[in-house]
Design a protein around this motif. Structure first.
Motif, PDB file in Angstrom:
ATOM      1  N   LEU A 317       0.843  -1.233  -0.037  1.00 29.37           N
ATOM      2  CA  LEU A 317       0.398  -0.118  -0.197  1.00 29.37           C
ATOM      3  C   LEU A 317       0.877   1.406  -0.069  1.00 29.37           C
ATOM      4  N   HIS A 318       1.825   1.286   0.659  1.00 29.27           N
ATOM      5  CA  HIS A 318       3.001   2.260   0.818  1.00 29.27           C
ATOM      6  C   HIS A 318       3.279   2.562  -0.471  1.00 29.27           C
ATOM      7  N   ARG A 319       4.101   1.499  -1.186  1.00 28.36           N
ATOM      8  CA  ARG A 319       4.466   1.736  -2.655  1.00 28.36           C
ATOM      9  C   ARG A 319       3.298   2.374  -3.525  1.00 28.36           C
ATOM     10  N   SER A 320       2.112   1.910  -3.420  1.00 28.43           N
ATOM     11  CA  SER A 320       1.033   2.217  -4.402  1.00 28.43           C
ATOM     12  C   SER A 320       0.798   3.735  -3.986  1.00 28.43           C
ATOM     13  N   LEU A 321       0.699   4.285  -2.978  1.00 25.89           N
ATOM     14  CA  LEU A 321       0.538   5.715  -2.508  1.00 25.89           C
ATOM     15  C   LEU A 321       1.548   6.549  -2.827  1.00 25.89           C
ATOM     16  N   SER A 322       2.981   6.048  -2.665  1.00 22.98           N
ATOM     17  CA  SER A 322       4.014   7.070  -2.791  1.00 22.98           C
ATOM     18  C   SER A 322       4.938   6.604  -3.748  1.00 22.98           C
ATOM     19  N   ARG A 323       5.229   7.513  -4.823  1.00 24.07           N
ATOM     20  CA  ARG A 323       5.836   7.251  -6.044  1.00 24.07           C
ATOM     21  C   ARG A 323       7.456   7.221  -5.449  1.00 24.07           C
ATOM     22  N   ARG A 324       7.663   7.678  -4.213  1.00 28.53           N
ATOM     23  CA  ARG A 324       9.204   7.687  -3.717  1.00 28.53           C
ATOM     24  C   ARG A 324       9.652   6.267  -3.422  1.00 28.53           C
ATOM     25  N   ALA A 325       8.496   5.846  -2.573  1.00 31.92           N
ATOM     26  CA  ALA A 325       8.500   4.283  -2.061  1.00 31.92           C
ATOM     27  C   ALA A 325       8.587   3.223  -3.371  1.00 31.92           C
ATOM     28  N   PHE A 326       7.892   3.548  -4.185  1.00 33.51           N
ATOM     29  CA  PHE A 326       7.973   2.733  -5.428  1.00 33.51           C
ATOM     30  C   PHE A 326       9.344   2.686  -5.912  1.00 33.51           C
ATOM     31  N   THR A 327       9.884   4.102  -6.193  1.00 24.52           N
ATOM     32  CA  THR A 327      11.122   4.152  -6.684  1.00 24.52           C
ATOM     33  C   THR A 327      12.324   3.468  -6.030  1.00 24.52           C
ATOM     34  N   THR A 328      12.165   3.476  -4.627  1.00 26.64           N
ATOM     35  CA  THR A 328      13.100   2.791  -3.776  1.00 26.64           C
ATOM     36  C   THR A 328      13.120   1.395  -4.105  1.00 26.64           C
ATOM     37  N   ALA A 329      11.916   0.840  -4.327  1.00 27.71           N
ATOM     38  CA  ALA A 329      11.728  -0.743  -4.511  1.00 27.71           C
ATOM     39  C   ALA A 329      12.414  -1.028  -5.800  1.00 27.71           C
ATOM     40  N   VAL A 330      12.297  -0.301  -6.807  1.00 29.50           N
ATOM     41  CA  VAL A 330      12.833  -0.292  -8.067  1.00 29.50           C
ATOM     42  C   VAL A 330      14.323  -0.283  -8.073  1.00 29.50           C
ATOM     43  N   ARG A 331      14.734   0.700  -7.238  1.00 32.14           N
ATOM     44  CA  ARG A 331      16.291   0.936  -7.056  1.00 32.14           C
ATOM     45  C   ARG A 331      17.106  -0.044  -6.496  1.00 32.14           C
ATOM     46  N   ARG A 332      16.466  -1.260  -5.733  1.00 34.89           N
ATOM     47  CA  ARG A 332      17.166  -2.264  -5.290  1.00 34.89           C
ATOM     48  C   ARG A 332      17.780  -2.922  -6.343  1.00 34.89           C
ATOM     49  N   LEU A 333      17.046  -2.927  -7.622  1.00 37.91           N
ATOM     50  CA  LEU A 333      17.713  -3.716  -8.858  1.00 37.91           C
ATOM     51  C   LEU A 333      18.325  -2.757  -9.701  1.00 37.91           C
ATOM     52  N   LEU A 334      17.992  -1.542  -9.842  1.00 40.99           N
ATOM     53  CA  LEU A 334      18.352  -0.573 -10.750  1.00 40.99           C
ATOM     54  C   LEU A 334      18.530   0.646 -10.024  1.00 40.99           C
ATOM     55  N   PRO A 335      19.668   0.760  -9.483  1.00 35.72           N
ATOM     56  CA  PRO A 335      20.253   1.924  -8.684  1.00 35.72           C
ATOM     57  C   PRO A 335      20.040   3.318  -9.607  1.00 35.72           C
ATOM     58  N   ALA A 336      20.064   3.558 -10.736  1.00 34.98           N
ATOM     59  CA  ALA A 336      20.211   4.748 -11.380  1.00 34.98           C
ATOM     60  C   ALA A 336      18.981   5.234 -11.765  1.00 34.98           C
ATOM     61  N   VAL A 337      17.795   4.630 -11.389  1.00 39.53           N
ATOM     62  CA  VAL A 337      16.332   5.374 -11.595  1.00 39.53           C
ATOM     63  C   VAL A 337      16.023   6.364 -10.724  1.00 39.53           C
ATOM     64  N   THR A 338      15.207   7.170 -11.212  1.00 40.07           N
ATOM     65  CA  THR A 338      14.899   8.217 -10.228  1.00 40.07           C
ATOM     66  C   THR A 338      13.392   8.448 -10.616  1.00 40.07           C
ATOM     67  N   GLU A 339      12.627   8.864  -9.585  1.00 39.33           N
ATOM     68  CA  GLU A 339      11.422   9.380  -9.505  1.00 39.33           C
ATOM     69  C   GLU A 339      10.921  10.015 -10.769  1.00 39.33           C
ATOM     70  N   ALA A 340      11.890  10.820 -11.390  1.00 38.50           N
ATOM     71  CA  ALA A 340      11.445  11.481 -12.583  1.00 38.50           C
ATOM     72  C   ALA A 340      11.428  10.709 -13.875  1.00 38.50           C
ATOM     73  N   ASP A 341      12.190   9.376 -13.653  1.00 36.49           N
ATOM     74  CA  ASP A 341      11.886   8.336 -14.729  1.00 36.49           C
ATOM     75  C   ASP A 341      10.877   7.697 -14.850  1.00 36.49           C
ATOM     76  N   LEU A 342       9.838   7.807 -13.876  1.00 41.83           N
ATOM     77  CA  LEU A 342       8.604   6.973 -13.972  1.00 41.83           C
ATOM     78  C   LEU A 342       7.532   7.786 -14.738  1.00 41.83           C
ATOM     79  N   ARG A 343       6.710   6.786 -15.480  1.00 36.66           N
ATOM     80  CA  ARG A 343       5.631   7.237 -15.993  1.00 36.66           C
ATOM     81  C   ARG A 343       4.469   6.488 -15.772  1.00 36.66           C
ATOM     82  N   PRO A 344       3.270   6.899 -15.733  1.00 35.11           N
ATOM     83  CA  PRO A 344       2.055   6.158 -15.387  1.00 35.11           C
ATOM     84  C   PRO A 344       1.978   4.957 -16.485  1.00 35.11           C
ATOM     85  N   ALA A 345       1.286   3.829 -16.222  1.00 33.61           N
ATOM     86  CA  ALA A 345       1.086   2.748 -16.734  1.00 33.61           C
ATOM     87  C   ALA A 345      -0.353   2.037 -16.610  1.00 33.61           C
ATOM     88  N   PRO A 346      -0.829   1.287 -17.451  1.00 32.53           N
ATOM     89  CA  PRO A 346      -1.991   0.755 -17.258  1.00 32.53           C
ATOM     90  C   PRO A 346      -1.933  -0.589 -16.070  1.00 32.53           C
TER      91      PRO A 346
END
Length: 404
Positions: A317-346
């Motif tokens: 739920l936290h990752r759903s409501l927080s783009r920062r938290a979602f980005t943190t989860a992605v960064r475990r595998l892909l450290p170079a990603v930032t919040e600005a790199d994310l776009r909405p998807a279906p």
């Protein structure tokens, strides 16, 4: 009311329902098959909203239906796509451990892959970067048989082949009533049409338990919908991911965690995040169907899931409501990603069967009753395994018909 007769009715025009129609027309030439679908076209839900991955079968316990059908189905799916000029690619994938606590589970997956006869290789950090320069991890597995395709196109092809063999596909046909008597099943749709058949197949996915109850059967489970939320990498940053990169899964859950998937169209999906949906087709937080939500909340299995897994659920739920938290989860595998790199998807919604004791059903689940075959749990890797699943259902249906 108009009435139409056939031999077999299939409810649901997702990839499993259409594969079943295709398998039935191949198994018994001349069999009259009708597929009823409430939407205006095929593959509008789980089939058309997944990541397009042809799974290798490495995650699934030996002897399980998921293992048997995914191992067989992945090879067959590649052949089917090639035969029918459907976009696909065998890319291989990495399963990456980013924490020492994950290493025993990674090594167990290596052993399982070898038991399945899959081409698996263990990689160290330098070899990970050879495959995926932007990905970081302590160790990884490379699984050579994983691929990607357009499952929507596969489903449409199943439908076309079934029609060419004489099947009928009826869209805009929401099932409202089911009646049964010895040797006959009658299905009424919302427009008042009645379809009569010798046998019925329930491939209704998100509504499979509801259809079972309409038919007078107790499915012994309930579909609890979980929304899988994705983001896309911005096109100018999609070069960060070459192929498919997965975390080491937690065996306590049937979800694979936030992963990185370059699709057949070249776009890179990040996700999914798994959260309870407020409707069976609740693809965002705004979609609420009170009756469906009330049914989920009234089911004791839902509360037992919540009590057992509340910490895991809180993180989702936290990752759903927080783009920062979602980005943190992605960064475990892909450290170079930032919040600005994310776009909405279906988003997609997983039709997850849950038992009354709160157990998440972790294998395909079929149930037979007089004149009916129910497909009660067929989430991922059902698209990968759709060809052998369709044949399995067709065998069950023909056995029903032979007994009459």
């Amino acid at each position: 009311m108009a009435a139409h007769d056939c031999d077999v009715l299939v409810i649901g025009a997702g990839i499993v329902g259409l594969s079943t129609a295709h398998a039935l027309t191949r198994a018994v030439p001349g069999l009259r098959v009708t597929v009823l679908e409430k939407e205006s076209g095929p593959a509008r839900h789980q089939t058309g909203r997944n990541s397009g991955v042809i799974h290798s079968g490495i995650y699934y316990p030996p002897g399980s239906l998921k293992a048997r059908y995914a191992l067989r189905g992945s090879a067959e799916m590649v052949e089917f796509c090639a035969e029918h000029s459907i976009a696909h690619e065998v890319t291989g994938k990495l399963i990456v451990a980013t924490d020492r606590a994950e290493l025993p589970r990674l090594h167990a997956l290596i052993q399982r892959g070898r038991e399945h006869g899959l081409p698996v290789r263990e990689l160290g950090p330098a070899q990970i970067t050879d495959h995926e320069p932007a990905v970081r991890g302590l160790a990884a597995i490379h699984v050579g048989t994983t691929g990607i395709c357009d499952f929507g196109a596969v489903a449409r092809t199943f439908g076309r082949l079934a029609q060419e063999a004489g099947a009928s596909l009826v869209y805009g046909a929401e099932v409202t009533r089911i009646g049964r008597r010895p040797g006959r099943v009658a299905v009424a749709t919302a427009d008042g049409t009645v379809h009569r058949a010798r046998a019925l197949v329930n491939c209704a996915g998100l509504h499979s338990d509801r259809i079972a109850r309409l038919a007078g059967d107790d499915p012994g489970m309930r579909i609890v919908p979980f929304r899988g939320e994705y983001h896309l990498l911005a096109p100018e940053r999609s070069g960060l991911v070459r192929g498919l990169v997965y975390p080491v899964p937690d065996p306590a859950f049937p979800f694979l965690g936030v992963h990185l998937t370059r699709g057949i169209d070249g776009a890179v999906h990040l996700g999914p995040n798994a959260v309870p949906a407020l409707a069976r087709e609740g693809y965002d937080w705004r979609t609420l169907r009170p009756a469906e939500l009330a049914g989920t909340l009234a089911y004791r299995g839902s509360w037992r899931i919540a009590r057992r897994h509340w910490r895991y659920g809180a993180g989702e739920l936290h990752r759903s409501l927080s783009r920062r938290a979602f980005t943190t989860a992605v960064r475990r595998l892909l450290p170079a990603v930032t919040e600005a790199d994310l776009r909405p998807a279906p988003a997609g919604v997983r039709a997850q069967a849950v038992l009354p004791d709160g157990t998440l059903v972790d294998d395909f689940l079929f149930a037979d009753s007089p004149g009916i075959v129910h497909v009660l749990n067929a989430p991922s890797p059902a698209a990968t395994a759709s060809l052998p699943i369709g044949r399995e259902i067709a065998e069950r249906v023909t056995a029903l018909l032979d007994r009459r």
